[in-house]
Design a protein around this motif. Structure first.
Motif, PDB file in Angstrom:
ATOM      1  N   TYR A 223       0.812  -1.214   0.000  1.00 25.43           N
ATOM      2  CA  TYR A 223       0.000   0.000   0.000  1.00 25.43           C
ATOM      3  C   TYR A 223       0.854   1.277   0.000  1.00 25.43           C
ATOM      4  O   TYR A 223       0.437   2.312   0.505  1.00 25.43           O
ATOM      5  N   ASN A 224       2.043   1.158  -0.585  1.00 25.25           N
ATOM      6  CA  ASN A 224       2.915   2.314  -0.768  1.00 25.25           C
ATOM      7  C   ASN A 224       3.068   2.545  -2.264  1.00 25.25           C
ATOM      8  O   ASN A 224       3.638   1.708  -2.973  1.00 25.25           O
ATOM      9  N   LEU A 225       2.580   3.666  -2.748  1.00 24.53           N
ATOM     10  CA  LEU A 225       2.566   3.933  -4.189  1.00 24.53           C
ATOM     11  C   LEU A 225       3.966   3.992  -4.780  1.00 24.53           C
ATOM     12  O   LEU A 225       4.160   3.707  -5.973  1.00 24.53           O
ATOM     13  N   PHE A 226       4.974   4.346  -3.972  1.00 27.01           N
ATOM     14  CA  PHE A 226       6.347   4.389  -4.464  1.00 27.01           C
ATOM     15  C   PHE A 226       6.866   2.992  -4.817  1.00 27.01           C
ATOM     16  O   PHE A 226       7.832   2.866  -5.578  1.00 27.01           O
ATOM     17  N   SER A 227       6.248   1.973  -4.258  1.00 23.72           N
ATOM     18  CA  SER A 227       6.717   0.600  -4.483  1.00 23.72           C
ATOM     19  C   SER A 227       6.077  -0.065  -5.694  1.00 23.72           C
ATOM     20  O   SER A 227       6.396  -1.215  -6.010  1.00 23.72           O
ATOM     21  N   LEU A 228       5.175   0.631  -6.373  1.00 21.04           N
ATOM     22  CA  LEU A 228       4.581   0.091  -7.598  1.00 21.04           C
ATOM     23  C   LEU A 228       5.571   0.183  -8.757  1.00 21.04           C
ATOM     24  O   LEU A 228       6.355   1.122  -8.846  1.00 21.04           O
ATOM     25  N   ASP A 229       5.519  -0.785  -9.665  1.00 24.85           N
ATOM     26  CA  ASP A 229       6.262  -0.679 -10.918  1.00 24.85           C
ATOM     27  C   ASP A 229       5.548   0.309 -11.835  1.00 24.85           C
ATOM     28  O   ASP A 229       4.312   0.302 -11.934  1.00 24.85           O
ATOM     29  N   SER A 230       6.308   1.136 -12.530  1.00 25.94           N
ATOM     30  CA  SER A 230       5.684   2.161 -13.366  1.00 25.94           C
ATOM     31  C   SER A 230       4.832   1.549 -14.470  1.00 25.94           C
ATOM     32  O   SER A 230       3.834   2.155 -14.896  1.00 25.94           O
ATOM     33  N   GLU A 231       5.194   0.368 -14.930  1.00 27.31           N
ATOM     34  CA  GLU A 231       4.409  -0.252 -16.001  1.00 27.31           C
ATOM     35  C   GLU A 231       3.019  -0.674 -15.533  1.00 27.31           C
ATOM     36  O   GLU A 231       2.152  -0.976 -16.353  1.00 27.31           O
ATOM     37  N   ASP A 232       2.802  -0.685 -14.214  1.00 28.10           N
ATOM     38  CA  ASP A 232       1.494  -1.035 -13.669  1.00 28.10           C
ATOM     39  C   ASP A 232       0.652   0.196 -13.343  1.00 28.10           C
ATOM     40  O   ASP A 232      -0.371   0.101 -12.663  1.00 28.10           O
ATOM     41  N   VAL A 233       1.100   1.361 -13.815  1.00 26.35           N
ATOM     42  CA  VAL A 233       0.407   2.623 -13.560  1.00 26.35           C
ATOM     43  C   VAL A 233      -0.121   3.168 -14.882  1.00 26.35           C
ATOM     44  O   VAL A 233       0.589   3.191 -15.887  1.00 26.35           O
ATOM     45  N   TYR A 234      -1.373   3.625 -14.876  1.00 27.33           N
ATOM     46  CA  TYR A 234      -1.972   4.197 -16.081  1.00 27.33           C
ATOM     47  C   TYR A 234      -1.619   5.682 -16.207  1.00 27.33           C
ATOM     48  O   TYR A 234      -1.037   6.116 -17.203  1.00 27.33           O
TER      49      TYR A 234
END
Length: 460
Positions: free
Chosen positions: A35-46
């Motif tokens: 639940y930390n947005l910094f830990s998402l991979d950019s390819e999983d962001v629209y």
């Protein structure tokens, strides 16, 4: 606010496809990221609104300039081009490149701060506050009271509270104030601008007590645009003229060039005329950032930065740039979604405290809203509130932030009006189910700048 959209003063020459995950996939991804947005991979962001730092699109001129990169270890011609451009724009004699803004802070702040010292700012942003504390000093915020009222219009909510500034200097003693920092625009207060009058008055106070005034210049061009639009006497001034006057009131500046210079990497330190301080800066730059004529950057990056500084002060570009914020804010007005008003220069700051009043500060409403935006539409944003503020360095207790914002930081020259509409529609959907949204608690956190890597779980 009218929802007029100022058309892009450029045409699109290249496109980058974006992957769109399903709602079920997004739920799994945000859980895996703790639940930390910094830990998402950019390819999983629209739509990525995590930061406007280094996320802009460079121009044909900048890309062409990169092909002329002089990668000499010392005396690169690109450094000379950058030095000349920065001296002309800011009016400072000494210019030192570094690889980004926090590197500039790492070089400069320990020279002027130490144990027992204080830094007073209109508001410290996260890395600035961290570097103040790493140097052994303490950070004090001194923004005008108008900034705390997110609903009422005030043209310069980023201003320093100069009456309180004088009281703080008297309380702590001028000899113990290592720095006065003016952040333009004031990011933590919602991207709010600082007036020329306030810069001038703050400069006079600093000079009276012989305290250096440092300008955090990351979004200097956007601040100059607001002065032109809102401050009497500057209507007919060019952005360049306004910038020169703004910086005449400081002694030093640090800058993340990844914002208003529209580059993917780079920072600057500027010193007006203090040769002794410049020698100290050079001595610290070499072990931390590399030789002084490249400062942690490739020659091609120096050239892109030199060109970007000029492009970033173009009036038509700034009109479009701020216009994107105004368009999105106008759509939010129609839906009665609260945000820091008037809209800031680089982002729209949603007032999560008002949108999610049932979530207390220690369960991080700004972070909760950020998570919901990702779940709803794959939009990545970040908390500018108690989660970012962290714990008191002396007591270890959670600090209650003056604001609980979710920041929608718009990258420069990247997204279109249609993307802004997706953002507005997502917020409207979230508002309809706001009562069902819960807060978060921290499972693990580092001591400093925790919001980048902390792990959270939903508070049941």
């Amino acid at each position: 606010m009218k929802s007029k959209y100022y058309a892009e003063p450029f045409k699109i020459k290249m496109v980058e496809p974006i992957k769109i995950l399903t709602a079920e996939e997004r739920l799994e991804k945000i859980k895996e990221a703790n639940y930390n947005l910094f830990s998402l991979d950019s390819e999983d962001v629209y739509i990525d609104l995590l930061s406007d730092s280094g996320t802009g699109a460079m121009s044909t001129g900048q890309w062409a300039g990169m092909m002329a990169g002089d990668e000499a270890y010392s005396g690169s011609k690109n450094f000379k081009n950058l030095e000349r451009a920065a001296q002309n724009i800011f009016g400072y004699k000494y210019i030192q490149p570094v690889h980004q803004g926090r590197a500039a802070e790492k070089v400069v702040l320990p020279i002027l701060l130490g144990p027992g010292k204080y830094a007073i700012s209109n508001m410290h942003f996260d890395t600035t506050r961290a570097h103040v504390e790493i140097a052994g000093a303490r950070a004090i915020d001194c923004v005008v009271p108008e900034a705390l009222d997110t609903e009422t219009y005030s043209p310069f909510k980023g201003n320093m509270d100069t009456k309180r500034l004088k009281k703080l200097i008297a309380e702590y003693g001028a000899k113990n104030i290592g720095l006065i920092i003016m952040t333009i625009t004031n990011n933590s207060a919602g991207g709010q601008p600082v007036s020329m009058e306030n810069l001038r008055e703050t400069s006079k106070i600093a000079a009276e007590y012989n305290i250096p005034l440092l300008i955090d210049a990351a979004r200097f061009a956007e601040n100059a645009y607001f002065i032109k639009q809102r401050e009497k006497g500057y209507e007919d001034k060019s952005i360049r003229e306004i910038v020169l006057e703004m910086f005449s009131y400081g002694k030093i500046f640090t800058m993340s060039s990844k914002k208003d210079a529209i580059v993917n990497i780079g920072g600057l330190i500027g010193i007006k005329d203090d040769e002794g301080l410049y020698e100290e800066v050079k001595a610290r730059t070499i072990p931390f950032e590399g030789f002084i004529s490249y400062g942690g950057l490739a020659g091609r990056d120096l050239e892109a930065l030199a060109i970007g500084l000029e492009e970033g002060i173009d009036y038509n570009y700034l009109k479009y740039r701020i216009g994107q914020m105004e368009y999105l804010a106008a759509r939010l007005d129609k839906a009665n979604i609260p945000y820091q008003s008037p809209v800031g220069g680089h982002a729209v700051f949603i007032d999560a405290k008002k949108l999610l009043p049932h979530i207390p500060y220690y369960e991080f409403p700004g972070q909760a809203l950020a998570v919901e935006l990702y779940k709803e539409a794959g939009i990545r944003t970040c908390d500018i509130g108690s989660f970012m503020m962290g714990n008191d360095p002396d007591t270890g207790e959670q600090i209650e932030s003056q604001f609980e914002f979710t920041r929608l930081a718009i990258p420069r020259r990247v997204y279109t009006q249609s993307h802004l509409d997706v953002i507005a529609d997502a917020l409207m959907s979230i508002k309809e189910r706001a009562d069902s949204i819960s807060g978060y608690k921290i499972n693990w956190e580092p001591e400093i700048l925790r919001h980048f890597t902390a792990k959270l779980v939903p508070k049941k």
